[in-house]
Scaffold this active site. Structure first.
Site, mmCIF file in Angstrom:
data_model
loop_
_atom_site.group_PDB
_atom_site.id
_atom_site.type_symbol
_atom_site.label_atom_id
_atom_site.label_comp_id
_atom_site.label_asym_id
_atom_site.label_seq_id
_atom_site.Cartn_x
_atom_site.Cartn_y
_atom_site.Cartn_z
ATOM 1 N N ARG A 106 -11.772 15.597 -64.814
ATOM 2 C CA ARG A 106 -11.498 14.342 -64.348
ATOM 3 C C ARG A 106 -11.694 12.840 -66.522
ATOM 4 N NH1 ARG A 106 -14.461 9.640 -60.561
ATOM 5 N NH2 ARG A 106 -12.907 10.873 -59.542
ATOM 6 N N HIS A 133 -4.798 9.411 -60.019
ATOM 7 C CA HIS A 133 -5.441 10.485 -59.638
ATOM 8 C C HIS A 133 -4.712 10.884 -57.688
ATOM 9 C CE1 HIS A 133 -9.695 10.618 -57.848
ATOM 10 N NE2 HIS A 133 -9.800 9.017 -57.087
ATOM 11 N N GLN A 136 -6.632 12.032 -54.473
ATOM 12 C CA GLN A 136 -6.858 11.457 -53.855
ATOM 13 C C GLN A 136 -6.152 10.361 -52.781
ATOM 14 O OE1 GLN A 136 -10.240 8.393 -53.370
ATOM 15 N NE2 GLN A 136 -9.332 9.085 -51.899
ATOM 16 N N ASP A 229 -8.577 -1.671 -54.257
ATOM 17 C CA ASP A 229 -9.751 -0.474 -54.766
ATOM 18 C C ASP A 229 -10.480 -1.721 -56.087
ATOM 19 O OD1 ASP A 229 -10.649 1.724 -57.122
ATOM 20 O OD2 ASP A 229 -8.694 1.479 -57.952
ATOM 21 N N CYS A 270 -10.490 3.828 -51.731
ATOM 22 C CA CYS A 270 -10.927 4.929 -52.689
ATOM 23 C C CYS A 270 -12.301 5.404 -52.084
ATOM 24 C CB CYS A 270 -10.460 5.214 -53.996
ATOM 25 S SG CYS A 270 -10.573 4.663 -54.696
ATOM 26 N N ARG A 315 -11.343 13.526 -48.733
ATOM 27 C CA ARG A 315 -11.151 14.351 -50.259
ATOM 28 C C ARG A 315 -11.031 15.790 -50.580
ATOM 29 N NH1 ARG A 315 -11.620 11.314 -54.204
ATOM 30 N NH2 ARG A 315 -10.769 13.022 -55.584
HETATM 31 N N1 NVA Z 1 -9.856 2.700 -60.555
HETATM 32 C C1 NVA Z 1 -10.494 3.363 -59.843
HETATM 33 C C2 NVA Z 1 -10.989 4.124 -59.230
HETATM 34 C C3 NVA Z 1 -12.150 5.463 -58.572
HETATM 35 C C4 NVA Z 1 -12.331 6.246 -57.515
HETATM 36 C C5 NVA Z 1 -11.473 3.459 -61.484
HETATM 37 O O1 NVA Z 1 -11.013 4.285 -62.645
HETATM 38 O O2 NVA Z 1 -12.895 3.133 -61.707
HETATM 39 N N1 CP Z 2 -12.841 8.108 -54.482
HETATM 40 C C1 CP Z 2 -13.137 8.495 -55.659
HETATM 41 O O1 CP Z 2 -12.258 9.605 -56.755
HETATM 42 O O2 CP Z 2 -14.673 8.719 -55.764
HETATM 43 P P1 CP Z 2 -15.755 9.108 -56.728
HETATM 44 O O3 CP Z 2 -15.646 8.827 -58.362
HETATM 45 O O4 CP Z 2 -16.676 8.886 -56.397
HETATM 46 O O5 CP Z 2 -15.105 10.684 -57.223
#
Ligand code: NVA
Ligand code: CP
Length: 329
Positions: A106, A133, A136, A229, A270, A315
């Site tokens: 990540r 992502h 997800q 989101d 998400c 997930r």
């Molecule tokens: N768009 C958000 C998704 C988190 C799961 C981010 O990148 O922070």
């Molecule tokens: N939805 C998601 O990716 O959550 P986290 O940031 O908690 O992993």
């Protein structure tokens, strides 16, 4: 499906049949878990989990899924490794590839996870980048399939910041699997033109569609799924909140928006989400801008139509399927 040895970096790399197979495997693994049937067929394997950004769901999903499959995990947190600071992605990939059977990553740009995969020599799984992502989206598709018994013909309206990882990846997932995807956002938050064109072409093949509108009530009309989101994503500066609230407040998912969708529509997110003042950032932004919520109102988040915690559970089942398919015999 033969995905052994493959990376899982973005859904664009997979055929609709492969995605359907991964969903079927996820459902099978979920049923086994519920029935307490052991499925620890990856004994002796080890995986590394690299997180350059915070996580609750993705980290826990990878860890629990790995343990259920009989594997061991090592977690590298955003500050605890040499990655990017003293050691390049390619060197890191070659080191970890000698020790581990698979690597989750990540981080920031998609090019970083692609580079890691190029040099690792073992499967690499994208746990979120700025652009995509994909794990997800598998969880979201499984959830939609469970709720409606199908994917084809389902209309999903995505409201808010549609040009970041979630908007992009949902558009790809919907286009591949024959859903009708509508991005409801101000023009500057529409997904990137080139990706949109790619998805329109994919949708033509799958029987789905990809459209964009600035008129949220028009966009969500008769939708089966309303998705949103956060308005400010990880890696974006805190100063951007003011502009985002001004731009995206008209795209909040609230009772009026849900009322324009189908009566049995579901609400998806998400997570994490700013739907109340029970977080430090939520509290701070709430006080600064006089709001009790951001992208979704509390009544919708807590309503019967909300399936956000089913998504969160899925997930784990879907990530397990990705690891088993790419590492299994
Ligand atoms: N768009 C958000 C998704 C988190 C799961 C981010 O990148 O922070
Ligand atoms: N939805 C998601 O990716 O959550 P986290 O940031 O908690 O992993």
């Amino acid at each position: 499906m033969n995905l052994k040895g493959k990376n899982f970096l973005k859904l664009l790399d997979f055929t609709p049949e492969e995605i359907a197979d991964l969903l079927a495997l996820s459902a099978e693994l979920k049923a086994k878990k519920k029935a307490k049937i052991a499925h620890d067929t990856l004994h002796g394997k080890n995986i590394a989990l690299i997180f350059e950004k915070a996580s609750t769901r993705t980290r826990c999903a990878f860890e629990v899924a790995a343990f259920d499959l009989g594997m061991h995990t090592t977690y590298l947190d955003p500050s605890g490794s040499q990655i990017g600071k003293k050691e390049s992605i390619s060197d890191t990939a070659q080191v970890l590839g000698r020790m581990y059977d698979g690597i989750e990553y990540r981080g920031f740009g998609q090019s970083l996870v692609e580079e890691l995969a190029k040099y690792a020599g073992v499967p690499v799984w994208n746990g979120l980048t700025t652009e995509f992502h994909p794990t997800q989206i598998l969880a979201d598709l499984l959830t939609i399939q469970e709720k409606f018994g199908k994917l084809k013909g389902i209309k999903m309206a995505y409201c808010g910041d549609a040009r970041f990882n979630m908007g992009n990846s949902l558009m790809v997932g919907c286009a591949k699997m024959g859903l009708d995807f509508v991005a409801c956002a101000p023009k500057k938050y529409f997904p990137q033109q080139e990706l949109t064109e790619t998805c329109k072409a994919l949708a033509k093949q799958s029987g789905g569609s990809v459209t964009q509108t600035e008129d949220i009530l028009e966009g969500v009309k008769d939708a089966d799924v309303i998705y949103t989101d956060v308005w400010v994503s990880m890696g974006e500066p805190m100063e951007i909140w003011e502009e985002r609230i001004k731009d995206l407040a008209p795209y909040q998912v609230n009772a009026k928006v849900m009322a324009a969708a189908k009566p049995d529509a579901i609400f998806m997110h998400c997570l994490p989400s700013f739907h109340d003042l029970n977080t430090s950032i939520g509290k701070e932004m709430g006080a600064r801008f006089g709001r009790d919520s951001m992208e979704v109102s509390p009544d919708v988040f807590d309503s019967k139509q909300s399936v956000v915690f089913d998504e969160a559970e899925n997930r784990m089942h879907t990530i397990k399927a990705v690891m088993l398919a790419t590492l299994g015999e």
